[in-house]
Design a protein around this motif. Structure first.
Motif, short mmCIF file in Angstrom:
data_model
loop_
_atom_site.label_atom_id
_atom_site.label_comp_id
_atom_site.label_asym_id
_atom_site.label_seq_id
_atom_site.Cartn_x
_atom_site.Cartn_y
_atom_site.Cartn_z
N LEU A 1 -5.55 8.21 -1.36
CA LEU A 1 -4.10 8.03 -1.27
C LEU A 1 -3.74 6.57 -1.50
CD1 LEU A 1 -1.24 9.15 -0.49
CD2 LEU A 1 -1.79 8.43 1.85
N ARG A 2 -2.84 6.34 -2.44
CA ARG A 2 -2.35 4.97 -2.70
C ARG A 2 -1.16 4.70 -1.81
NH1 ARG A 2 -4.97 1.87 -5.45
NH2 ARG A 2 -6.24 2.51 -7.17
N LEU A 3 -1.18 3.54 -1.15
CA LEU A 3 -0.07 3.12 -0.30
C LEU A 3 0.71 2.05 -1.06
CD1 LEU A 3 -2.02 2.80 3.06
CD2 LEU A 3 -0.62 4.71 2.29
N ASN A 4 2.02 2.19 -1.09
CA ASN A 4 2.86 1.24 -1.81
C ASN A 4 3.95 0.71 -0.88
OD1 ASN A 4 1.65 1.54 -4.48
ND2 ASN A 4 2.44 3.63 -4.37
N PRO A 5 3.56 -0.18 0.04
CA PRO A 5 4.56 -0.73 0.96
C PRO A 5 5.54 -1.63 0.21
CG PRO A 5 2.47 -1.85 1.23
CD PRO A 5 2.23 -0.72 0.27
N PRO A 6 6.72 -1.83 0.76
CA PRO A 6 7.68 -2.74 0.13
C PRO A 6 7.08 -4.14 -0.02
CG PRO A 6 8.66 -1.62 2.01
CD PRO A 6 7.21 -1.26 2.00
#
Length: 179
Positions: free
Chosen positions: A11-16
């Motif tokens: 799973l790729r996490l894309n936080p601000p």
């Protein structure tokens, strides 16, 4: 940033971009979890993630079967991001608190199987983390505290210190509670 193991592996996490964080690199995180999986059974453990930031370490533990992950950060933006990400990926075992870590540690009465701390590298109180954790007795017998810090910093003068592992400019120092 991605989850490297467990039910959410890949799973790729894309936080601000505007979060006040320095996330643990995937390379360092993979090395850390390789070390930990040889020492700990993740299934069912209770974890405290201090200075949780984006929550990528909290989510990694939850993905690998931790029963409870308490995440503490003082940034409301980080707290909100991790709450949303946990909800989105149905990680009910993650509980997120907006709090100063040092105040939280002074009030904490629970004991944990593992505590992970990733403070800002420029924080001058990093050595106090292990001191407070052991004075307050918040590790279960035989449990681990892992502190991420700059490689040039040395935390080995604490009696519970076990080892330091370096990954470029970052290091993990490991401390173990007496059995």
């Amino acid at each position: 940033m991605r989850i490297i193991g467990g039910s959410l592996k890949g799973l790729r996490l894309n936080p601000p971009k505007n979060l006040p964080v320095r996330p643990t690199t995937d390379l360092a995180k993979e090395a850390l979890f390789n070390i930990l999986q040889n020492q700990i059974e993740f299934e069912g453990i209770k974890v405290l993630d201090l200075f949780s930031g984006t929550g990528n370490i909290s989510m990694e533990f939850a993905s690998r079967g931790a029963a409870q992950v308490i995440s503490v950060d003082r940034s409301i933006h980080c707290v909100n991001y991790l709450k949303d990400a946990s909800r989105q990926h149905k990680l009910e075992q993650i509980k997120v608190y907006k709090e100063d870590v040092f105040k939280y540690l002074q009030m904490e009465t629970e004991q944990y199987d593992l505590i992970f701390a990733d403070p800002p590298y420029d924080l001058n109180k990093i050595p106090e983390i292990s001191k407070i954790v052991f004075e307050r007795n918040i590790l279960k017998p035989g449990a681990l505290l892992v502190v991420e810090h700059q490689s040039m910093q040395n935390l080995s003068n604490h009696p519970a210190f076990v080892e330091q592992r370096k990954y470029g400019h970052s290091s993990f120092s490991f401390f173990r509670a007496d059995e």
